[in-house]
Design a protein around this motif. Structure first.
Motif, PDB file in Angstrom:
ATOM      1  N   ASP A 182     -22.822  -4.494 -42.198  1.00 22.94           N
ATOM      2  CA  ASP A 182     -23.836  -3.755 -41.440  1.00 22.94           C
ATOM      3  C   ASP A 182     -25.117  -3.634 -42.264  1.00 22.94           C
ATOM      4  O   ASP A 182     -26.217  -3.628 -41.717  1.00 22.94           O
ATOM      5  CB  ASP A 182     -23.322  -2.355 -41.089  1.00 22.94           C
ATOM      6  N   VAL A 183     -24.950  -3.521 -43.574  1.00 19.89           N
ATOM      7  CA  VAL A 183     -26.083  -3.388 -44.492  1.00 19.89           C
ATOM      8  C   VAL A 183     -25.797  -4.207 -45.747  1.00 19.89           C
ATOM      9  O   VAL A 183     -24.672  -4.177 -46.258  1.00 19.89           O
ATOM     10  CB  VAL A 183     -26.328  -1.911 -44.896  1.00 19.89           C
ATOM     11  N   ILE A 184     -26.796  -4.921 -46.218  1.00 14.87           N
ATOM     12  CA  ILE A 184     -26.708  -5.573 -47.523  1.00 14.87           C
ATOM     13  C   ILE A 184     -27.839  -5.041 -48.387  1.00 14.87           C
ATOM     14  O   ILE A 184     -29.004  -5.049 -47.983  1.00 14.87           O
ATOM     15  CB  ILE A 184     -26.800  -7.107 -47.419  1.00 14.87           C
ATOM     16  N   ILE A 185     -27.491  -4.569 -49.559  1.00 20.08           N
ATOM     17  CA  ILE A 185     -28.472  -4.020 -50.498  1.00 20.08           C
ATOM     18  C   ILE A 185     -28.511  -4.909 -51.730  1.00 20.08           C
ATOM     19  O   ILE A 185     -27.483  -5.115 -52.391  1.00 20.08           O
ATOM     20  CB  ILE A 185     -28.100  -2.578 -50.892  1.00 20.08           C
ATOM     21  N   ASN A 186     -29.678  -5.446 -52.021  1.00 17.46           N
ATOM     22  CA  ASN A 186     -29.808  -6.356 -53.160  1.00 17.46           C
ATOM     23  C   ASN A 186     -30.502  -5.684 -54.334  1.00 17.46           C
ATOM     24  O   ASN A 186     -31.534  -5.038 -54.184  1.00 17.46           O
ATOM     25  CB  ASN A 186     -30.612  -7.600 -52.766  1.00 17.46           C
ATOM     26  N   THR A 187     -29.920  -5.843 -55.512  1.00 21.79           N
ATOM     27  CA  THR A 187     -30.552  -5.343 -56.737  1.00 21.79           C
ATOM     28  C   THR A 187     -30.817  -6.476 -57.727  1.00 21.79           C
ATOM     29  O   THR A 187     -31.256  -6.219 -58.847  1.00 21.79           O
ATOM     30  CB  THR A 187     -29.659  -4.290 -57.428  1.00 21.79           C
ATOM     31  N   ILE A 188     -30.557  -7.723 -57.320  1.00 17.12           N
ATOM     32  CA  ILE A 188     -30.676  -8.867 -58.225  1.00 17.12           C
ATOM     33  C   ILE A 188     -32.044  -9.524 -58.064  1.00 17.12           C
ATOM     34  O   ILE A 188     -32.403  -9.945 -56.962  1.00 17.12           O
ATOM     35  CB  ILE A 188     -29.574  -9.907 -57.936  1.00 17.12           C
ATOM     36  N   PRO A 189     -32.840  -9.626 -59.132  1.00 18.14           N
ATOM     37  CA  PRO A 189     -34.176 -10.245 -59.038  1.00 18.14           C
ATOM     38  C   PRO A 189     -34.110 -11.768 -59.079  1.00 18.14           C
ATOM     39  O   PRO A 189     -34.660 -12.417 -59.968  1.00 18.14           O
ATOM     40  CB  PRO A 189     -34.904  -9.679 -60.260  1.00 18.14           C
ATOM     41  N   ALA A 190     -33.393 -12.329 -58.112  1.00 17.73           N
ATOM     42  CA  ALA A 190     -33.263 -13.784 -58.010  1.00 17.73           C
ATOM     43  C   ALA A 190     -33.002 -14.118 -56.553  1.00 17.73           C
ATOM     44  O   ALA A 190     -32.654 -13.247 -55.751  1.00 17.73           O
ATOM     45  CB  ALA A 190     -32.124 -14.291 -58.899  1.00 17.73           C
TER      46      ALA A 190
ATOM     47  N   VAL B 230     -31.817  -4.218 -47.447  1.00 19.38           N
ATOM     48  CA  VAL B 230     -32.708  -3.413 -48.292  1.00 19.38           C
ATOM     49  C   VAL B 230     -32.733  -4.081 -49.661  1.00 19.38           C
ATOM     50  O   VAL B 230     -31.714  -4.129 -50.351  1.00 19.38           O
ATOM     51  CB  VAL B 230     -32.237  -1.951 -48.410  1.00 19.38           C
ATOM     52  N   ASP B 231     -33.888  -4.605 -50.040  1.00 15.07           N
ATOM     53  CA  ASP B 231     -34.025  -5.339 -51.298  1.00 15.07           C
ATOM     54  C   ASP B 231     -34.708  -4.448 -52.324  1.00 15.07           C
ATOM     55  O   ASP B 231     -35.893  -4.132 -52.208  1.00 15.07           O
ATOM     56  CB  ASP B 231     -34.837  -6.617 -51.064  1.00 15.07           C
ATOM     57  N   LEU B 232     -33.962  -4.043 -53.334  1.00 10.70           N
ATOM     58  CA  LEU B 232     -34.471  -3.139 -54.367  1.00 10.70           C
ATOM     59  C   LEU B 232     -34.996  -3.880 -55.594  1.00 10.70           C
ATOM     60  O   LEU B 232     -35.510  -3.255 -56.524  1.00 10.70           O
ATOM     61  CB  LEU B 232     -33.353  -2.182 -54.816  1.00 10.70           C
ATOM     62  N   ALA B 233     -34.850  -5.199 -55.608  1.00  9.24           N
ATOM     63  CA  ALA B 233     -35.286  -5.978 -56.766  1.00  9.24           C
ATOM     64  C   ALA B 233     -36.811  -5.976 -56.868  1.00  9.24           C
ATOM     65  O   ALA B 233     -37.518  -5.778 -55.876  1.00  9.24           O
ATOM     66  CB  ALA B 233     -34.776  -7.412 -56.661  1.00  9.24           C
TER      67      ALA B 233
END
Length: 300
Positions: free
Chosen positions: A214-222, A240-243
């Motif tokens: 339902d949600v994908i949250i990215n913390t990887i700067p690639a 939601v991209d946090l990178a």
């Protein structure tokens, strides 16, 4: 204490106010550049411009979390225009004058190469990143609530990356009742996710799990959320991209597929500027104190 230490704070956002308060409490002499529209008065702090400052009196220069933009300017919400910090001005300071910034940008590194001054990237420190992961996780929850029509509880959420931000975010979502999968490469990270009650997934197998999220949250700067991965996602899913910019998502393809994808770096300064400012200020106060004591020890 920082008595007699001259610190120049250039530009920034509301987080800088906490830094000004902290350094004033430590009895530093504080000059504010790019704060001409700031109404608050701070004891021991004086609004100035780089042109009116004597570089030889400056012991430290504090830039905002974002450092410098691509034009070599320091942006400020307290001024009508950004501040241009040049290598000519910086090279006129003492060789021990240290520059502090949240992050290092290409333009800032070029400036430091020319001026050859000591530099500290505050956000590269583990303690700062861990402290900041708390408001980041809270801001992520806010965004998920705002942009979905279901509860976090029982939602299927994948967190990409299990570093300092990923770990706090995944644990917080799990504590709210979400079914959290953690996608990472390191086997030790996957083992830790399992130990914390989350389902570990190898990042190489993300395509096989994206369709249930339902949600994908990215913390990887690639580049991890590629068109191939996004093509497997459900139409209602949220990214939601946090990178750090430009993030790790193919935003063009996400838009084409009708999947909402949000790039959200720097959440602490947006959702909790006072807390984020205090984190920066406390660490910076310790670093400046260490620098000042070394200099005074060397002088004696």
């Amino acid at each position: 204490m920082l008595t007699d230490m001259h610190v120049v704070i250039i530009g920034g956002d509301a987080r800088q106010l906490e830094i000004i308060r902290k350094l004033s409490q430590l009895d530093a002499k504080v000059s504010l550049v790019g704060f001409d529209q700031l109404d608050d008065g701070f004891a021991g702090a004086k609004k100035q411009s780089l042109q009116t400052l004597d570089p030889l009196t400056v012991d430290a220069v504090v830039l905002p979390v974002s450092g410098m933009n691509s034009k070599g300017e320091v942006e400020s919400i307290f001024s009508g225009e950004p501040v241009k910090l040049t290598s000519e001005w910086l090279t006129r300071t003492n060789k021990t004058t240290t520059v502090y910034s949240g992050i290092s940008t290409e333009s800032l590194r070029a400036l430091l190469d020319k001026s050859n001054r000591p530099f500290t990237e505050v956000f590269s420190r583990d303690d700062v990143a861990i402290y900041n992961s708390i408001p980041t996780a809270e801001g992520t929850i806010m965004m998920v609530i705002q942009h979905t029509d279901t509860t976090i509880h029982s939602s299927d959420i994948i967190v990409l990356g299990f570093g300092r931000v990923g770990m706090t975010t995944a644990r917080t979502l799990s504590s709210l009742g979400a079914n959290v999968k953690v996608a990472a490469l390191g086997t030790e990270l996957l083992a830790r996710a399992f130990e914390m009650g989350m389902k570990p997934v190898s990042l190489t197998e993300l395509k096989e799990h994206a369709g249930q999220a339902d949600v994908i949250i990215n913390t990887i700067p690639a580049n991890v959320l590629t068109a191939e991965i996004i093509g497997k996602m459900q139409p209602h899913a949220l990214i939601v991209d946090l990178a750090s910019k430009p993030g790790g998502t193919d935003f063009r393809f996400a838009e084409k597929r009708g999947i909402k994808a949000l790039l959200a770096p720097g959440l602490p300064g947006i959702v909790a500027p006072k807390t984020a400012g205090r984190i920066f200020a406390n660490v910076l106060g310790s670093l400046l104190t260490e620098q000042w004591e070394k200099r005074k020890g060397g002088a004696s």
